[in-house]
Design a protein around this motif. Structure first.
Motif, PDB file in Angstrom:
ATOM      1  N   UNK A 243       0.843  -1.195   0.000  1.00  0.00           N
ATOM      2  CA  UNK A 243       0.000   0.000   0.000  1.00  0.00           C
ATOM      3  C   UNK A 243       0.879   1.246   0.000  1.00  0.00           C
ATOM      4  N   UNK A 244       0.633   2.128  -0.958  1.00  0.00           N
ATOM      5  CA  UNK A 244       1.337   3.406  -1.037  1.00  0.00           C
ATOM      6  C   UNK A 244       0.283   4.512  -1.109  1.00  0.00           C
ATOM      7  N   UNK A 245       0.455   5.548  -0.312  1.00  0.00           N
ATOM      8  CA  UNK A 245      -0.452   6.703  -0.284  1.00  0.00           C
ATOM      9  C   UNK A 245       0.249   7.936  -0.835  1.00  0.00           C
ATOM     10  N   UNK A 246      -0.535   8.938  -1.246  1.00  0.00           N
ATOM     11  CA  UNK A 246       0.107  10.239  -1.484  1.00  0.00           C
ATOM     12  C   UNK A 246       0.350  10.914  -0.138  1.00  0.00           C
ATOM     13  N   UNK A 247      -0.625  10.825   0.766  1.00  0.00           N
ATOM     14  CA  UNK A 247      -0.481  11.297   2.142  1.00  0.00           C
ATOM     15  C   UNK A 247      -1.166  10.287   3.058  1.00  0.00           C
ATOM     16  N   UNK A 248      -0.430   9.716   3.989  1.00  0.00           N
ATOM     17  CA  UNK A 248      -1.029   8.755   4.919  1.00  0.00           C
ATOM     18  C   UNK A 248      -2.230   9.357   5.635  1.00  0.00           C
ATOM     19  N   UNK A 249      -2.055  10.564   6.148  1.00  0.00           N
ATOM     20  CA  UNK A 249      -3.110  11.203   6.921  1.00  0.00           C
ATOM     21  C   UNK A 249      -4.373  11.383   6.096  1.00  0.00           C
ATOM     22  N   UNK A 250      -4.223  11.897   4.880  1.00  0.00           N
ATOM     23  CA  UNK A 250      -5.393  12.154   4.049  1.00  0.00           C
ATOM     24  C   UNK A 250      -6.032  10.855   3.562  1.00  0.00           C
ATOM     25  N   UNK A 251      -5.217   9.867   3.197  1.00  0.00           N
ATOM     26  CA  UNK A 251      -5.777   8.621   2.660  1.00  0.00           C
ATOM     27  C   UNK A 251      -6.518   7.824   3.724  1.00  0.00           C
ATOM     28  N   UNK A 252      -6.048   7.879   4.967  1.00  0.00           N
ATOM     29  CA  UNK A 252      -6.756   7.182   6.043  1.00  0.00           C
ATOM     30  C   UNK A 252      -8.097   7.853   6.335  1.00  0.00           C
ATOM     31  N   UNK A 253      -8.192   9.131   6.018  1.00  0.00           N
ATOM     32  CA  UNK A 253      -9.421   9.870   6.270  1.00  0.00           C
ATOM     33  C   UNK A 253     -10.329   9.916   5.046  1.00  0.00           C
ATOM     34  N   UNK A 254      -9.737  10.114   3.849  1.00  0.00           N
ATOM     35  CA  UNK A 254     -10.529  10.429   2.663  1.00  0.00           C
ATOM     36  C   UNK A 254     -10.335   9.454   1.510  1.00  0.00           C
ATOM     37  N   UNK A 255      -9.266   8.681   1.528  1.00  0.00           N
ATOM     38  CA  UNK A 255      -8.976   7.795   0.408  1.00  0.00           C
ATOM     39  C   UNK A 255      -9.597   6.428   0.593  1.00  0.00           C
ATOM     40  N   UNK A 256      -9.313   5.523  -0.354  1.00  0.00           N
ATOM     41  CA  UNK A 256      -9.825   4.161  -0.229  1.00  0.00           C
ATOM     42  C   UNK A 256      -9.204   3.435   0.961  1.00  0.00           C
ATOM     43  N   UNK A 257      -8.061   3.913   1.433  1.00  0.00           N
ATOM     44  CA  UNK A 257      -7.414   3.330   2.605  1.00  0.00           C
ATOM     45  C   UNK A 257      -8.297   3.439   3.852  1.00  0.00           C
ATOM     46  N   UNK A 258      -9.233   4.393   3.862  1.00  0.00           N
ATOM     47  CA  UNK A 258     -10.101   4.570   5.032  1.00  0.00           C
ATOM     48  C   UNK A 258     -10.877   3.303   5.374  1.00  0.00           C
ATOM     49  N   UNK A 259     -11.275   2.527   4.368  1.00  0.00           N
ATOM     50  CA  UNK A 259     -12.183   1.402   4.616  1.00  0.00           C
ATOM     51  C   UNK A 259     -11.487   0.204   5.264  1.00  0.00           C
ATOM     52  N   UNK A 260     -10.356  -0.282   4.749  1.00  0.00           N
ATOM     53  CA  UNK A 260      -9.672  -1.353   5.468  1.00  0.00           C
ATOM     54  C   UNK A 260      -9.137  -0.892   6.818  1.00  0.00           C
ATOM     55  N   UNK A 261      -8.806   0.390   6.936  1.00  0.00           N
ATOM     56  CA  UNK A 261      -8.300   0.921   8.196  1.00  0.00           C
ATOM     57  C   UNK A 261      -9.412   0.905   9.254  1.00  0.00           C
ATOM     58  N   UNK A 262     -10.599   1.390   8.882  1.00  0.00           N
ATOM     59  CA  UNK A 262     -11.725   1.420   9.826  1.00  0.00           C
ATOM     60  C   UNK A 262     -12.205   0.015  10.178  1.00  0.00           C
ATOM     61  N   UNK A 263     -12.077  -0.911   9.226  1.00  0.00           N
ATOM     62  CA  UNK A 263     -12.514  -2.288   9.462  1.00  0.00           C
ATOM     63  C   UNK A 263     -11.510  -3.087  10.290  1.00  0.00           C
ATOM     64  N   UNK A 264     -10.338  -2.510  10.517  1.00  0.00           N
ATOM     65  CA  UNK A 264      -9.319  -3.209  11.279  1.00  0.00           C
ATOM     66  C   UNK A 264      -8.514  -4.202  10.468  1.00  0.00           C
ATOM     67  N   UNK A 265      -8.660  -4.175   9.127  1.00  0.00           N
ATOM     68  CA  UNK A 265      -7.888  -5.077   8.268  1.00  0.00           C
ATOM     69  C   UNK A 265      -6.415  -4.685   8.236  1.00  0.00           C
ATOM     70  N   UNK A 266      -6.142  -3.385   8.357  1.00  0.00           N
ATOM     71  CA  UNK A 266      -4.760  -2.896   8.308  1.00  0.00           C
ATOM     72  C   UNK A 266      -4.542  -1.866   9.412  1.00  0.00           C
ATOM     73  N   UNK A 267      -3.279  -1.615   9.717  1.00  0.00           N
ATOM     74  CA  UNK A 267      -2.875  -0.558  10.649  1.00  0.00           C
ATOM     75  C   UNK A 267      -1.867   0.342   9.947  1.00  0.00           C
ATOM     76  N   UNK A 268      -1.376   1.329  10.649  1.00  0.00           N
ATOM     77  CA  UNK A 268      -0.345   2.209  10.079  1.00  0.00           C
ATOM     78  C   UNK A 268       0.864   1.420   9.588  1.00  0.00           C
ATOM     79  N   UNK A 269       1.182   0.344  10.284  1.00  0.00           N
ATOM     80  CA  UNK A 269       2.359  -0.455   9.924  1.00  0.00           C
ATOM     81  C   UNK A 269       2.214  -1.121   8.562  1.00  0.00           C
ATOM     82  N   UNK A 270       0.961  -1.275   8.079  1.00  0.00           N
ATOM     83  CA  UNK A 270       0.737  -1.922   6.789  1.00  0.00           C
ATOM     84  C   UNK A 270       0.842  -0.959   5.614  1.00  0.00           C
ATOM     85  N   UNK A 271       0.920   0.333   5.890  1.00  0.00           N
ATOM     86  CA  UNK A 271       1.105   1.310   4.805  1.00  0.00           C
ATOM     87  C   UNK A 271       2.592   1.395   4.513  1.00  0.00           C
ATOM     88  N   UNK A 272       2.972   0.912   3.350  1.00  0.00           N
ATOM     89  CA  UNK A 272       4.398   0.775   3.004  1.00  0.00           C
ATOM     90  C   UNK A 272       5.105   2.117   2.900  1.00  0.00           C
TER      91      UNK A 272
END
Length: 331
Positions: A243-272
């Motif tokens: 997983x690569x983001x343009x911005x970790x902060x924004x993607x966890x809030x607004x990007x597709x990364x928000x959904x696996x993050x909220x579901x507990x599928x991934x944590x910060x450590x899983x964002x490469x």
């Protein structure tokens, strides 16, 4: 008097190429990860009764000493109701030394180009170099620009497109513009299963690409999800992807990364990584041909600032645009 340069859409179009935009966005990503860009959180306003939204993205490039703000609207009924694009934007650049607005320019093309450039940069860092089959999920203007930009850097042979509407029109228009590429309208599943690069560029609030369709070696550019609640990807894909983001902060809030993050599928450590870290050589991109990679891009104000600044400087050099007097320095 202090002058402000005005540039309309046609003037911006005469000055900007996708190749220049890719370089401007690359520089912006690297500046962000060098820590020389201030970017407050994006402000979004919803105009539900008009099926629209307005986003306000702003930032300060300490590298360039330029402050920029973009006001961008997404009004999905515009093409049918008003014969206008669904995406409209205006950008203002300010001299950080004194706050003077140095340029006001149409941001519609810049937004389109800088977003397409982001997808291209994501693919250059993370896709297989021999990628030639594209799955395009979406049929709007950004779906056109993503393919146009990628075709400058990859030997694309096939584009399979899926959209809720407009598939046939997309195929017809894109085939005439890119005769060396074969375009076809398919299901989302068929498109994804046969692609080395998957691009999502929609306003969807539900998953359109599912985990079981994604084969090893696939790269995904998640482009359309840029607000809380939007979604294009099955969250399960993230569990087996780099997983690569343009911005970790924004993607966890607004990007597709928000959904696996909220579901507990991934944590910060899983964002490469953030993409700027890869461009700076701080993190690796694709490491083998079997990796599944995701570039989740919500869009950063530094992309708009750098691209607009390039256009402004080229306009000054070529005497393009109209100067207006905004401030009387004797006041």
């Amino acid at each position: 008097m202090m002058n402000t340069l005005l540039l309309n859409l046609n003037e911006v179009q005469s000055l900007l190429t996708i190749e220049d935009t890719v370089e401007a966005v690359k520089a912006g990503y690297m500046a962000f990860n060098r820590g020389v860009v201030q970017m407050p959180p994006v402000v979004s306003l919803m105009a539900h009764k008009f099926n629209g939204e307005m986003d306000f993205k702003m930032g300060y490039s300490e590298q360039e000493d330029i402050i920029g703000i973009k006001m961008a609207g997404g009004y999905w009924d515009n093409p049918k109701k008003y014969n206008l694009p669904s995406g409209l934007a205006m950008i203002c650049l300010f001299d950080a030394a004194n706050g003077v607005p140095i340029c006001i320019l149409d941001g519609t093309l810049i937004t389109g180009y800088r977003t397409a450039a982001a997808g291209t940069i994501g693919a250059l860092c993370l896709a297989r170099k021999d990628a030639e089959n594209i799955a395009m999920i979406g049929t709007g203007m950004q779906a056109r620009l993503q393919v146009m930009a990628l075709s400058k850097y990859f030997n694309i042979k096939n584009v399979r497109v899926y959209g809720i509407e407009g598939q046939e029109k997309y195929v017809e228009e894109m085939q005439s513009q890119h005769p060396d590429i074969h375009f076809s309208a398919t299901s989302a599943q068929e498109a994804v299963e046969n692609a080395e690069i998957v691009i999502t560029a929609t306003a969807s609030h539900n998953a359109l690409v599912y985990d079981q369709w994604v084969k090893p070696g696939t790269h995904i550019n998640a482009i359309g999800c840029d607000m809380e609640g939007k979604q294009e990807l099955d969250p399960s894909i993230f569990m087996r992807a780099k997983i690569v983001n343009d911005s970790r902060m924004e993607c966890k809030k607004r990007g597709d990364t928000q959904h696996p993050f909220k579901a507990g599928h991934i944590t910060d450590d899983n964002i490469h990584a953030e993409i700027g870290e890869i461009l700076l050589g701080q993190k690796c991109g694709r490491e083998n041909e079997n990796e599944i990679t995701i570039f989740d891009a919500t869009g950063l104000s530094v992309q708009d600032i750098n691209t607009s600044l390039f256009v402004y400087r080229k306009a000054i050099k070529n005497n393009v645009g109209k100067n207006i007097e905004v401030f009387d320095v004797n006041i």
